[in-house]
Design an enzyme around this catalytic site. Structure first.
Site, PDB file in Angstrom:
ATOM      1  CE1 TYR A   1      -3.230  -2.760  -0.037  1.00  0.00           C
ATOM      2  CE2 TYR A   1      -4.006  -2.070   2.108  1.00  0.00           C
ATOM      3  CZ  TYR A   1      -4.116  -2.890   0.999  1.00  0.00           C
ATOM      4  OH  TYR A   1      -5.123  -3.810   0.933  1.00  0.00           O
TER       5      TYR A   1
ATOM      6  CE  LYS B   1       0.866 -17.802  -2.656  1.00  0.00           C
ATOM      7  NZ  LYS B   1      -0.002 -18.989  -2.548  1.00  0.00           N
TER       8      LYS B   1
ATOM      9  CG  ASP C   1      -2.485 -20.330  -0.644  1.00  0.00           C
ATOM     10  OD1 ASP C   1      -1.706 -20.103   0.304  1.00  0.00           O
ATOM     11  OD2 ASP C   1      -2.159 -21.049  -1.610  1.00  0.00           O
TER      12      ASP C   1
ATOM     13  CG  ASP D   1      -7.360  -4.375   3.566  1.00  0.00           C
ATOM     14  OD1 ASP D   1      -8.395  -4.339   4.265  1.00  0.00           O
ATOM     15  OD2 ASP D   1      -7.170  -3.626   2.594  1.00  0.00           O
TER      16      ASP D   1
ATOM     17  CG  ASP E   1     -12.665  -6.586   5.526  1.00  0.00           C
ATOM     18  OD1 ASP E   1     -12.409  -6.063   6.639  1.00  0.00           O
ATOM     19  OD2 ASP E   1     -12.975  -5.920   4.523  1.00  0.00           O
TER      20      ASP E   1
END
Ligand code: NAD
Length: 361
Positions: free
Chosen positions: A141, A192, A224, A248, A252
């Site tokens: 970001y 990852k 994942d 992020d 959620d």
């Protein structure tokens, strides 16, 4: 000691939900001898409207001087056409950067009274209590270079950069290990590392920091798999630590396990424990100004502030217990009422204050 709290209500339902949290704060002042000084300031669309910037200099100065920041929500359709740097979201991103609020705590707790609100089977989620620690000021970001460029063949190409320096990984890891020590001492680091070099370094640094926390059981998951496990068997997790982007998304997902975004608080801390406290949800323009918003996420954010920045764990627990009592009484705003009877934003805030007063004797 008087605690200085910057109050940044922002836009949309931000104004309504912060007003309810302030009622709780006032009750703590009147009935529990908690000393507080409030400093309101404009942020987001309100900052743009009043000062031409989503993070006005005055607001940043107020926040720098405060012990903690209570934040409502920002954003609204009327600001969507502004250039990127003037949009409300930029106010929050800039504030997090300016104050180095790198550690984002996102609890996902399922109140037993609301177990049926989850889209998962109650036995999978009843009693759920996960803490996701998301790195907040680095990663993709913020990484440079970024942009949209035109290639030689005339096609446009968008690009962003995923970067993490060792010190950024180390400080978020330490923050997550410290929080694990206050909980069940199990930490899962999500990356990852099978594909990304950044993740390889992330895993190496987190593993190194684990050496300083022999009492915490550390595990690693690829993102994942972590997302699958969160919906397959979420109660296996205690604390999860991960990057800005993965956090992020995963937070959620975890939020939805609990059924209502209107119940979820969050904190963003710097290395000294100063923090910004806000509900996870946005400014909900669809229900703003109609006394429909659930203020509990903001009231629970206030409880987190009492615990993590103001060293008032007992008061934090009182506020959380008061919220539990209100749910026990069957009092619900529309978002958690499942189509049943509901009360408005202000009535929910009053109910929490009434429950708090009773707890105070
Ligand atoms: P949102 O979280 O505002 O709303 C999503 C849905 O949840 C809406 O239907 C809304 O009515 C409902 N909802 C949210 N909070 C609620 C509450 N307390 N009680 C009851 N229902 C609630 O997300 P969105 O609609 O995608 O975004 C709206 C605006 O908020 C946008 O401008 C967005 O940029 C901004 N936003 C701000 C933040 C923040 O301030 N940190 C976070 C997310 C989105």
């Amino acid at each position: 000691m008087t605690n200085k709290i910057a109050v940044l209500a922002g836009d949309g339902i931000g104004l309504e939900i912060v007003a309810e949290a302030l009622k709780t704060l006032q009750c703590l002042q009147q009935d529990f001898g908690f000393s507080v000084e409030l400093e309101p300031a404009a942020i987001g669309g309100a900052g743009y409207d009043q000062f031409g910037k989503p993070l006005p200099d005055e607001t940043l100065a107020v926040c720098r001087q405060a012990d903690a920041i209570l934040f409502g929500a920002i954003g609204g359709p009327q600001y969507d056409r502004l250039e990127r740097d003037l949009r409300p979201e930029k106010g929050l991103l800039n504030l997090r950067s300016a104050l180095a609020l790198f550690s984002n705590l996102r609890p996902a707790i399922l109140y037993p009274q609301l177990a049926s609100a989850s889209s998962l089977k109650p036995e999978l989620v009843a009693g759920l209590d996960i803490m996701i620690v998301r790195e907040l000021t680095g990663g993709i970001y913020f990484g440079q270079p970024r942009g949209i460029r035109v290639l030689e063949n005339g096609e446009r190409q968008g690009f962003n950069t995923l970067v993490y320096a060792e010190h950024e990984i180390e400080r978020i890891a330490r923050s997550a290990f410290d929080i694990s020590m206050l909980r069940n001492r199990r930490l899962c680091s999500v990356d990852k590392a099978n594909v990304l070099e950044v993740s390889e370094l992330w895993r190496e640094v987190v593993t190194r920091v684990a050496g300083d926390y022999p009492d915490v059981e550390l595990s690693h998951l690829y993102v994942d798999n972590a997302s699958m496990q969160l919906v397959r068997a979420p109660k296996q997790f205690d604390v999860i630590v991960t990057t800005n982007l993965f956090g992020d998304i995963l937070s959620d997902t975890a939020a939805m396990l609990t059924g209502s975004i209107g119940m979820l608080p969050s904190a963003s801390l710097d290395s000294s424990g100063k923090g910004l406290y806000e509900p996870v949800h946005g400014s909900a323009p669809d229900i703003a100004g109609r006394n429909l918003a659930n203020p509990l996420a903001t009231i629970l954010s206030l409880a987190m502030m009492l615990r993590y920045s103001l060293q008032q764990a007992q008061l934090a627990e009182l506020v959380e217990t008061a919220v539990g009592r209100v749910l026990d009484q069957g009092i619900r705003t529309a978002d958690i009422a499942g189509g049943g009877a509901s009360v408005g934003t202000a009535e929910m805030g009053d109910a929490v204050v009434a429950a708090l007063r009773k707890l105070g004797g």
